[in-house]
Write an enzyme that holds these catalytic residues in place. Structure first.
Site, PDB file in Angstrom:
ATOM      1  N   SER A  72     -23.408  20.456 -47.873  1.00 48.32           N
ATOM      2  CA  SER A  72     -22.558  20.989 -46.805  1.00 48.32           C
ATOM      3  C   SER A  72     -22.530  22.511 -46.807  1.00 48.32           C
ATOM      4  O   SER A  72     -22.454  23.132 -45.751  1.00 48.32           O
ATOM      5  CB  SER A  72     -21.148  20.425 -46.920  1.00 48.32           C
ATOM      6  OG  SER A  72     -21.185  19.034 -46.676  1.00 48.32           O
ATOM      7  N   LYS A  75     -25.435  23.617 -44.891  1.00 47.70           N
ATOM      8  CA  LYS A  75     -25.247  23.443 -43.446  1.00 47.70           C
ATOM      9  C   LYS A  75     -24.376  24.557 -42.868  1.00 47.70           C
ATOM     10  O   LYS A  75     -24.656  25.090 -41.791  1.00 47.70           O
ATOM     11  CB  LYS A  75     -24.655  22.068 -43.157  1.00 47.70           C
ATOM     12  CG  LYS A  75     -25.644  20.942 -43.424  1.00 47.70           C
ATOM     13  CD  LYS A  75     -25.022  19.589 -43.209  1.00 47.70           C
ATOM     14  CE  LYS A  75     -26.055  18.499 -43.427  1.00 47.70           C
ATOM     15  NZ  LYS A  75     -26.002  17.875 -44.711  1.00 47.70           N
ATOM     16  N   SER A 137     -23.034  16.222 -39.917  1.00 46.25           N
ATOM     17  CA  SER A 137     -23.719  16.468 -41.191  1.00 46.25           C
ATOM     18  C   SER A 137     -25.183  16.034 -41.144  1.00 46.25           C
ATOM     19  O   SER A 137     -25.701  15.437 -42.080  1.00 46.25           O
ATOM     20  CB  SER A 137     -22.977  15.763 -42.325  1.00 46.25           C
ATOM     21  OG  SER A 137     -23.393  16.261 -43.563  1.00 46.25           O
TER      22      SER A 137
END
Length: 163
Positions: A72, A75, A137
């Site tokens: 994450s 990202k 995600s």
């Protein structure tokens, strides 16, 4: 008349809330809070680390030295670098971008939480890929945006490292 009572009641509730916060903060400062790692129950995560900001003292750790992939975080960083490119005018949120075989290469099948996985030849806008990446995600969207923004994943990684 009813509106005035509602306003008074709202202000009174807000005032009491502020007083409670001030009193609790004062108690915390005066009496201090001693935190021991033993006081924390295990957290529902693969790893955790709690550090006191001023001293750097580790207050709690759970598998803190395990090597984990920064999925994450990557990202979020991808989103920041893409938005830098948008701000600089190198790309636009409305640019149409097509999923390529290069973007799909090396992405595990479980690296996306989309109901329908992205497929080669599919075209979306940068905005839609950003949404897919940050809200769902989706790792494929990261690769697509990286290639569109920097020409290749390796060049994009260099941009992330520079940032």
């Amino acid at each position: 008349m009813q509106d005035i009572r509602e306003k008074i009641t709202y202000k009174s509730k807000l005032f009491h809330l502020i007083i409670r916060v001030v009193v609790l903060t004062w108690c915390w400062v005066i009496f201090g809070m001693v935190v021991n790692a033993e006081e924390f129950a295990p957290v529902d995560a693969k790893a955790a680390l709690l550090v006191e900001g001023n001293s750097g003292e580790v207050l709690y750790e759970q598998n803190a030295h395990d090597v984990l992939h920064p999925a994450s975080t990557t990202k979020i960083m991808t989103g920041l670098v893409v938005m830098d490119a948008v701000a600089e005018g190198r790309i636009s949120l409305d640019d149409p971008v097509t999923v390529t075989a290069e973007a799909l290469a090396g992405i595990p099948s479980d690296a996306s939480f989309l109901k329908e996985k992205l497929v080669e030849g599919e075209t979306l806008t940068v905005r839609e890929f950003m949404y897919s990446m940050l809200m769902n995600s989706d790792s494929t969207s990261c690769q697509v945006l990286a290639i569109h923004t920097a020409g290749s994943v390796d060049a994009f990684v260099a941009l992330m490292n520079d940032k």
